[in-house]
Design a protein around this motif. Structure first.
Motif, PDB file in Angstrom:
ATOM      1  N   GLY A  88       0.812  -1.209   0.000  1.00  0.00           N
ATOM      2  CA  GLY A  88       0.000   0.000   0.000  1.00  0.00           C
ATOM      3  C   GLY A  88       0.851   1.267   0.000  1.00  0.00           C
ATOM      4  N   GLN A 132      -6.100  -2.707   4.407  1.00  0.00           N
ATOM      5  CA  GLN A 132      -5.409  -1.423   4.347  1.00  0.00           C
ATOM      6  C   GLN A 132      -6.256  -0.387   3.582  1.00  0.00           C
ATOM      7  N   ASP A 192      -5.104  -3.862   9.461  1.00  0.00           N
ATOM      8  CA  ASP A 192      -3.981  -3.383   8.662  1.00  0.00           C
ATOM      9  C   ASP A 192      -4.080  -1.864   8.499  1.00  0.00           C
ATOM     10  N   GLU A 193      -3.327  -1.135   9.285  1.00  0.00           N
ATOM     11  CA  GLU A 193      -3.348   0.336   9.268  1.00  0.00           C
ATOM     12  C   GLU A 193      -4.764   0.883   9.273  1.00  0.00           C
ATOM     13  N   THR A 201       1.680  -6.412   5.746  1.00  0.00           N
ATOM     14  CA  THR A 201       0.420  -6.864   5.171  1.00  0.00           C
ATOM     15  C   THR A 201       0.513  -8.336   4.793  1.00  0.00           C
TER      16      THR A 201
END
Ligand SMILES: Nc1ncnc2c1ncn2[C@@H]1O[C@H](COP(=O)(O)OP(=O)(O)OP(=O)(O)O)[C@@H](O)[C@H]1O
Ligand SMILES: Nc1ncnc2c1ncn2[C@@H]1O[C@H](COP(=O)(O)OP(=O)(O)OP(=O)(O)O)[C@@H](O)[C@H]1O
Ligand SMILES: Cc1ncc(C[n+]2csc(CCO)c2C)c(N)n1
Ligand SMILES: [Mg+2]
Ligand SMILES: [Mg+2]
Lengths: 384, 292, 263, 301, 263
Positions: free
Chosen positions: C144, E90, E166-167, E52
């Motif tokens: 990402g 994400q 994820d974030e 990730t």
């Protein structure tokens, strides 16, 4: 943990074999022979019946034992195909006399072949050579069984030749009519289909772009484009013959009309498929209409456009062949089909159909390969 | 409705252009025969009279638009809708088998696509044979289909609809295989994390994601289905329908009849395609589609 | 150059209302703002307050429903057509059919740069965002943060005088972020670009900006505009100085005041 | 009543008026028959329909029937209403062709789908090749209409006296503008519309009796039709035939081919047909048993 | 419950190599990691280091190419089939054809909750992420941060014992982020869930975690695992305590050590 694993195909095949055994005679002559034990009446499967049933039973049994899939597939493959071969070979000379057990055994063999295909498609070999081989073998077995069943049923049930000839007769016909088939293919595919396909696709594409570029045309052309969609071949073909003469140009014209619409519709839909953010991005570059089209909207439209190209690859073939029903020089696949129907040479008709199917599949396959290369980024190609 | 009004001017302008071109071609294409005719009759008409004659032949090579229009008008509005000469009646006959065939075809196409997307065996083995099936020229097998079906007692609407089905399932199958495989990988991953069943993933993700492909394919399919219905009318004795009109026209060289039947067919086609388009737009709106 | 730098962006009474299926949503209301040439302006405000919308209005991606706005003295549309700005979107918006380097090349192809010039800029900007070695990868093969960096590289390669950046560093770790902050400041100082920068990080906003615009949500309003008193030369450790912390505190207060949470 | 399904070779038109008249006038009812007349169409092969069980009796040309018989469908001619052939080749007088000798190097239109045998037999007889070379003729597969002639795409085209010939006249040609090669007149005719059924079924006396009654009523229909051509044409139009004037023309012309309406097959014509087919290798072996006079003998006394 | 909490995730010598058009990319190498029940583990590391990918391996979205991993004592696949975890991607990954509330309802429909239960959970989780009032909007009508919050709401509504995030808070402003941090800690404390959390923010990692896993890039390796000595009860101002700052410094050092920038 046991050493058995269930398989409904095997179980059903097993039952079918038992039913065939219980029902007894395989053919009408055998019934006659059994009724008059003294007379010497020849009948099919005098010695082979036990062998066929045995083969099938063994294959069915082996397939429920836990073995490596490869071994199991091989056993099934051999069992099913040997049995089918014996069945078809045995009926020779006694066409149309088969009784229920014949068809039951055929069904049993088919079930085992099905099980074999299922097994093969669940294999995930790591070497790419093996993967490619499987890619070919699976549809081949599937196709072979279409032919086997066709052959066995037409012969077993004695379906009149002029309704549906067995594939073996069609194959023989193909083998000894190669020059005629060749000239028909040249006339129909290499002239009418290819030219019509290219021009028709381009025309649909260009009109779609025009309609996209000029809003006035968009509102005016699309409804009219829709009307072209169903100009039925039988109405259009005679007119095209009037305008473009008897030879291939009139057929190509029909192909153009037929292939135009799918491309038009799909291109229009595809041009609407690019994402909003991507279009905004191009706006920030003050990208003009054509760069945006070329760099964003057409790539995003490709999955749609290729759908049309694939559909058209078969449509073009149908169009050209059917157009030849309406006046042609005396060559071409459509000409041959309609003429040979009239002459009751149905095997020749099917020979042409087989050639058409082969050509169409190759055509489609080539388009599909190009599609994979062009739309490699699309989720449908990347896997999903 | 607003969009309808905004279409009127462009459509009429383009139609007018088509009509003008059509007249030009009518004169050009009909002239040789007229010249022959005059020659045999020892007539030497002036240019205007000659053009007038080319545009009023009873069996022209290309009928003039007004000839088609008059014929179309007579056969549409001046005949009772139950008369076998009424275009409305014939269009209805064709339309009914088109719709039935389209229904079957769409359903079959979707079922095949679902099978191909979900069952590895089918993916590998079925597709090549479906493609092969599509290259079989229908007009060649249609009579055999009709014969076989008649032999097992199926006659009437169904055999014709089956030919429509045969032509229309393929675009749907091809489009839906693509459409059902078009969800983004992240969305598939999401369903994966929920351990959604195949049918849940199908209904909640694959189907909505395939909608643009579905409606595009259905437009092609409905057109193909109409062609199939028309073709299917021939081997069933061509008693009624647009195909029957076309055939009768072709058989007796009544080109004006052919063209007015073609116009009728085209109008039906345009209406069907537009209906699918409108359905597609309604569905898109119901799915929160973002205006372009 | 004149003493009074000409306004690059000048908005007055700007308002924007979205019509949605369940009623209108007022995203911007009464925004007055002037950004001079060479300024570095950060926008900060709670999620959904209209930062992206404001940037999109400047970029002519959205049309204001009230008030006026000019960019370089023109309408946003004219400015866009003159290629007045580069834009970094909140999401990466890379084209999946292009490799990373071809994605960066996209705007360069459109403005018609020579192959050599393209190659040079691609190499330079990809190195800048630390993506050297990933030129031939496709977007889905990147993480990402790497995708986001590729999209930054793309905007930098475009090299417009006005940069509109919507949370460009949101998906990056602190160290890469510090690195890119420095690079961005350096670029800005060297080239006298005007930069509009949306961020959620108060230190980042303070570190980078000459002015910080604090916004509050629904309808998006400008609640405070804070002039930075920091020098133009800013080493990373300026972030520990009391001056820095004072500005940060003021931004935090402005944010808190406009925020809808009461805790 | 006994059910009989009759499959025609072509669409509803006066070519089949006898059957429609017999149905409309109640001649079938009088014989205790319930007859279902199925029109044909382009590329519908009646031989296939009967082999598939879709009909009891078909209207067919001898050529098609013998070809099917050669392929194992036991078709038998049970009556031959058409004594003469209606097929001919017409050429505009203004064109290059005046006599058989002029054919070489020109383009001739022919129908296929089993209608091409008489043409090929004729070319065979006069020793012309049909491969399109300079010392043969170029053959065109003709569609339904007479356009190839009008458009000059062919120098001569095939017509039926009762159908396309009329269309040529309609198109503005006068009989004196045309050169006509009539197959019957040249003695090259092959048998046209006859009634055929399957020999296996004919072995059943009940079926045979049904056919006797069917042929008797049909020939009565033909007799009535030839005597009342306008009325017959109207009956055909009512049954779905197109274009009343054209049907009246067709009925008059068809009447000329019927001759006596006894349905009896002339063995000499049969022999000629069978030989022509064998010469062209349309059939692979001598035809035998392909007709029976038993039905007509019983039907028409 | 036993004294020694059973391992929820246990990986040993885990490695993963992607095959790409221009050669293999090693995303994970030799990862050894055990996560016990009720732990809150943060993953931190430079962009592209494999965070990730690691989460995806745990979630059975990616298959490791070497080493072993078990989740709740099963293979990841079995665990997934038991619906052992909720995942926040994400990117938001909302379905564009569903409104926000239908998006949150998606996992609830799949596990077959009653309408009433669904409605209750949707209301509760949307309120939690401060999206009440946006139920009927489509994703494209929301700002970036709001979309991300909707996706968090969706994962929370699913209510699994293991949360993989994820974030999740990358696109949020500080105040919403603080709020959600508190809420998450509260949820975690209340429910004894196990949470794996990827973040780029060192303070966030330190504030939330019982353990912090520091990763380094290409190939992704675990370079440091830092046990937090902070108490379970953590008010927001714990972030100014020396203890907190010490842990943060250690994380920063670990990050810097593994980082490829030399500046
Ligand atoms: N599908 C893929 N194909 C090839 N390479 C991939 C793929 N997915 C990830 N990678 C590579 O694996 C490495 C790790 O990626 P990952 O997404 O795990 O990073 P990350 O730690 O999550 O980074 P970020 O903080 O930027 O999200 C990267 O170098 C990336 O290029
Ligand atoms: N296309 C649209 N249609 C309707 N409403 C919209 C649209 N785009 C944005 N909005 C609404 O406008 C408001 C402002 O959105 P915007 O994207 O500008 O927020 P933002 O400040 O960028 O937030 P974030 O930090 O979360 O990205 C939000 O309430 C959002 O719901
Ligand atoms: C494809 C095809 N084209 C033309 C005809 C012409 N035609 C119409 S009626 C008739 C007499 C036989 O019924 C003939 C020869 C045909 N039959 N099939
Ligand atoms: Mg935003
Ligand atoms: Mg990541």
């Amino acid at each position: 943990m046991t050493w058995l694993k269930p398989s409904w195909q095997a179980a059903l095949a097993f039952l079918l074999c038992l039913a065939a055994l219980a029902l007894g005679a395989m053919s009408k002559p055998e019934v006659a022979a059994l009724a008059q034990p003294t007379a010497t009446i020849a009948y099919p499967y005098m010695g082979a019946k036990g062998l066929i049933i045995g083969l099938l039973l063994i294959a069915a049994l082996v397939s429920v034992v836990k073995l490596t899939p490869i071994v199991e597939a091989i056993v099934l493959f051999v069992g099913a195909h040997a049995a089918a071969w014996l069945l078809i070979k045995g009926i020779a000379g006694f066409e149309g006399t088969a009784l229920a057990p014949y068809f039951l055994l055929l069904a049993a063999a088919w079930l085992l072949a099905w099980r074999c295909v299922t097994l093969l498609s669940s294999l995930r070999p790591s070497e790419s050579a093996a993967r490619n081989a499987l890619r070919l073998v699976i549809p081949a077995i599937f196709g072979a069984w279409i032919l086997i069943i066709w052959e066995a049923v037409t012969r077993g049930a004695g379906i009149p030749f002029i309704l549906l000839p067995p594939p073996s007769a069609i194959g023989a016909r193909i083998a000894n009519s190669l020059p005629i088939l060749g000239s028909d293919v040249r006339q129909t595919i290499f002239k009418a289909v290819l030219i019509g396909y290219v021009v028709g696709n381009l025309a649909g594409f260009v009109v779609a772009i025009l309609a996209d570029r000029v809003p006035f045309l968009r509102r005016g052309l699309l409804p009219i484009g829709n009307m072209v969609s169903a100009l039925p071949i039988i109405g259009v073909a005679p007119i095209m013959v009037m305008w473009f003469g008897f030879d291939w140009p009139s057929k190509a014209a029909v192909v153009i009309i037929m292939t135009f619409f799918p491309v038009l519709v799909n291109t229009v839909a595809g041009l609407a498929a690019s994402g909003h953010m991507e279009r905004d991005l191009m706006r920030t570059y003050a990208s003009g209409y054509w760069p945006t089209l070329l760099k964003l909207r057409l790539p995003a439209a490709m999955p749609f456009i290729f759908n049309a190209l694939k559909i058209n690859s078969t449509l073009a073939l149908i169009g050209a062949i059917v157009a030849e029903f309406f006046g042609t020089p005396v060559v071409g696949m459509g000409f041959r089909i309609s003429t040979e129907v009239g002459r009751m040479n149905i095997d020749m008709v099917w020979a042409e159909i087989a050639v058409a199917a082969l050509a169409g599949s190759v055509f489609y396959g080539v388009v599909a390969l190009i599609e994979r290369a062009v739309t490699f980024w699309h989720p449908s190609v990347r896997g999903g | 409705m607003d969009s309808f009004r905004s279409k009127i001017i462009p459509v009429t302008t383009i139609l007018a252009g088509v009509v003008v071109l059509w007249y030009v071609f009518a004169v050009i294409l009909n002239a040789p025969f007229q010249r022959d005719l005059d020659q045999r009759g020892n007539e030497t008409p002036g240019a205007v009279e000659f053009i007038g004659k080319t545009l009023s032949q009873p069996k022209p090579t290309l009928p003039a638009p007004h000839q088609v229009a008059v014929n179309f008008f007579e056969n549409t509005f001046l005949r009772s809708v139950t008369s076998s000469r009424s275009l409305v009646y014939n269009a209805w006959v064709t339309l009914s088998s088109t719709l039935l065939g389209f229904g079957f075809g769409t359903a079959l196409g979707i079922v095949i696509a679902v099978g191909i997307v979900h069952v590895a065996t089918l993916d590998r083995s079925l597709m090549p044979w479906i493609i092969a099936s599509q290259t079989i020229p229908i007009l060649a097998v249609a009579p055999m289909i009709i014969v076989v079906l008649a032999a097992i007692g199926i006659t009437g609407l169904i055999p014709k609809a089956l030919i429509s089905t045969y032509l229309s399932f393929f675009p749907v199958a091809v489009g839906m295989v693509k459409g059902l495989r078009s969800p983004e990988l992240m969305h598939l991953d999401l369903m994966h994390t929920y351990n959604a069943s195949a049918s849940q993933t199908f209904w909640k993700l694959r189907v909505p994601a395939s909608v643009p492909f579905l409606f595009t394919s259905m437009k092609v399919a409905v057109a193909a289905s109409l062609v199939g219905a028309i073709v299917g009318e021939l081997p069933t004795g061509a008693v009624a329908g647009i195909g029957a009109k076309l055939l009768a026209g072709a058989y007796y060289s009544q080109t004006i009849d052919i063209w007015s039947a073609l116009v009728a067919g085209s109008i039906v086609a345009a209406l069907l395609v537009m209906a699918v388009g409108i359905a597609g737009r309604l569905v898109d709106r119901a799915m929160g589609g973002r205006p372009a | 150059m004149s003493e009074q730098p000409p306004a690059v962006v000048s908005a007055s009474k700007l308002g924007l209302t979205f019509q949605t299926n369940d009623g209108p949503v007022q995203a911007l209301s009464n925004v007055d703002l002037t950004i001079g040439k060479g300024e570095f302006v950060s926008f900060i405000g709670p999620s959904g307050c209209g930062k992206t919308t404001l940037l999109r209005v400047i970029a002519d991606l959205e049309r204001a429903t009230s008030g006026t706005i000019s960019v370089n003295g023109m309408t946003p549309e004219q400015a866009r057509e003159k290629r007045a700005y580069g834009y970094v979107f909140q999401a990466a918006a890379l084209f999946p059919w292009r490799t990373i380097e071809r994605n960066v090349a996209l705007p360069l192809e459109i403005i018609g740069l020579s192959q050599a010039e393209q190659a040079e800029r691609i190499k330079r900007t990809l190195a800048l965002v630390n993506l050297a070695g990933f030129e031939k990868k496709y977007p889905w093969q990147l993480s990402g943060g790497m995708q986001q960096r590729a999209s930054i590289a793309r905007a930098l390669a475009f090299d417009a005088d006005l940069l509109l950046m919507d949370e460009p560093f949101g998906a990056l770790d602190e160290i890469v972020r510090d690195h890119l902050n420095e690079q961005l400041l350096d670029l800005w100082a060297r080239t006298n670009k005007t930069i509009c920068f949306v961020t959620h990080s108060i230190p980042e906003a303070v570190y980078l900006s000459t002015r910080i615009v604090v916004m509050s949500p629904r309808p998006g309003r400008v609640t405070d505009i804070i002039e930075s008193t920091l020098p133009k030369e800013r080493p990373l450790d300026i972030r520990e100085t009391p001056e820095f912390l004072a500005i940060a505190a003021r931004v935090r207060d402005g944010l808190r005041a406009g925020h809808s949470y009461d805790d | 009543a006994d059910k009989v399904t009759l499959q025609l070779k072509w669409v509803t038109q006066a070519q089949f008026a006898g059957y429609y008249v017999a149905k409309a006038k109640g001649f079938y009812d009088a014989e205790g028959l319930d007859v279902d007349i199925k029109p044909g169409g382009p590329d519908i092969a009646p031989e296939q329909v009967i082999a598939g069980g879709g009909a009891d009796v078909i209207v067919d040309w001898m050529g098609g029937a013998l070809a099917a018989r050669d392929k194992g469908v036991g078709l038998v001619n049970i009556a031959q209403p058409f004594k003469k052939a209606g097929m001919e080749l017409v050429c505009p007088k203004a064109g290059p062709i005046k006599t058989e000798a002029d054919f070489k190097g020109h383009t001739l239109g022919v129908w296929f789908f089993g209608n091409e045998y008489p043409f090929y037999a004729w070319m065979n007889k006069i020793g012309l090749k049909t491969d399109g070379g300079p010392d043969g003729v170029t053959v065109l597969k003709q569609s339904f209409d007479v356009q190839p002639l009008i458009q000059k795409q062919a120098d001569c085209i095939s017509v039926m006296t009762y159908n396309e010939y009329g269309q040529v006249l309609d198109a503005g040609y006068k009989p004196e503008d045309l050169i006509v090669f009539n197959y019957s007149a040249m003695g090259n005719d092959l048998l046209e519309d006859g009634l055929y059924t399957l020999e296996d079924k004919l072995k059943d006396p009940a079926f045979e009796d049904k056919m006797v009654r069917f042929v008797r009523a049909s020939m009565k229909g033909w007799k009535y039709a030839t005597e009342n051509t306008d009325e017959a044409a109207e009956i055909v139009v009512d049954a779905g035939g197109q274009d009343e004037n054209h049907q009246k023309f067709m009925m008059k012309e068809v009447a000329k081919l019927i001759d006596n309406a006894d349905g009896k097959l002339i063995p000499a014509a049969y022999e000629r047909t069978a030989k022509a087919l064998l010469d062209q290798k349309i059939i692979s072996k001598e035809a035998s048993g392909a007709y029976t006079t038993a039905i007509t003998d019983k039907a028409i006394k």
